[in-house]
Enzyme design. Structure first.
Site, PDB file in Angstrom:
ATOM      1  CE  LYS A 196      -6.425  -1.542   3.283  1.00 42.21           C
ATOM      2  NZ  LYS A 196      -5.043  -2.046   3.472  1.00 42.21           N
TER       3      LYS A 196
ATOM      4  CG  ASP B  63      -1.882  -1.135   1.307  1.00 39.05           C
ATOM      5  OD1 ASP B  63      -1.643  -2.165   0.644  1.00 39.05           O
ATOM      6  OD2 ASP B  63      -2.870  -1.017   2.050  1.00 39.05           O
TER       7      ASP B  63
ATOM      8  CE  LYS C  85      -4.911   1.850   3.208  1.00 38.26           C
ATOM      9  NZ  LYS C  85      -3.712   1.151   3.744  1.00 38.26           N
TER      10      LYS C  85
END
Length: 222
Positions: free
Chosen positions: A186, A93, A156
């Site tokens: 996400k 991430d 995300k």
């Protein structure tokens, strides 16, 4: 969601990255995270890169790059991500340079993400943290488009460390609409209840980043 059937605990657990990114986390804390993740039946754990490698059979191991500010040089993010994958991370991430996005420098954002994508190749899932709470809607849309062009697998919402806040239903709806199912979405940051998790999933989240996974899952029926 198109289906209005209530989500089960197991269905939600299968969407969770059980997360420990506190700067004072210890190896014992990470071991406890793994044990709890197994007991909860979640998909993945997410830990700081300095805690790798982590032995977690049956769980996806995720980590972060350029975290939490995104102000690292792109080559540093790439090197960090590459090393993490070599140490067993299956997902990374990464944090964009939010200031570049706010300035409309989307070519720079694109280059940043491409650098990390190329560093890990197809060896890892790449999620791009955009800090949606810090961006106006137009920038959220453009950064999601840029992430898709750069070859990301997910967009995300948040690191959970930015003072602007974490995930919101509005941001997730906007992100999901922009990527149109081609990328995952996400939601992460400030999700502490089953109601909040359910609302974000209904808005289009396909993965949840949670540090309070047990409390959230307790709100869903078996």
């Amino acid at each position: 969601m198109a289906d209005s059937t209530p989500l089960t605990r197991a269905e939600v657990a299968a969407m969770i990255d059980h997360t420990l990114l506190a700067p004072d986390a210890t190896p014992a804390d990470v071991a406890a995270l793994v044990d709890e993740a197994r007991a909860l039946g979640v998909l993945a754990i997410c830990v700081s890169p300095s805690m790798l490698p982590v032995r977690a059979p049956g769980l996806v191991v995720a980590t972060v790059a350029g975290f939490p500010s995104g102000k690292h040089h792109s080559l540093v993010k790439g090197a960090e991500a590459r090393l993490a994958v070599e140490q067993g991370a299956a997902e990374v991430d990464m944090v964009i340079d939010v200031g570049a996005a706010l300035a409309g420098a989307y070519t720079e954002v694109l280059a940043d993400i491409v650098t990390v994508r190329e560093a890990v190749g197809d060896r890892a899932v790449l999620k791009v943290i955009i800090e949606s709470a810090a961006l106006p809607d137009a920038a959220i849309v453009e950064v999601c488009r840029v992430a898709e062009r750069a070859g990301a697998d997910f967009v995300k919402t948040s690191t959970g460390f930015h003072p602007a806040g974490g995930a919101s239903v509005h941001a997730v709806e906007l992100m999901a609409r922009t990527v149109g199912g081609r990328l995952g979405v996400k939601a992460s940051g400030g999700i502490r209840t089953a109601e909040a998790a359910a609302a974000l999933i209904a808005a289009g989240a396909t993965r949840l980043g949670l540090s309070k996974s047990s409390a959230v899952l307790d709100g869903f029926a078996p």
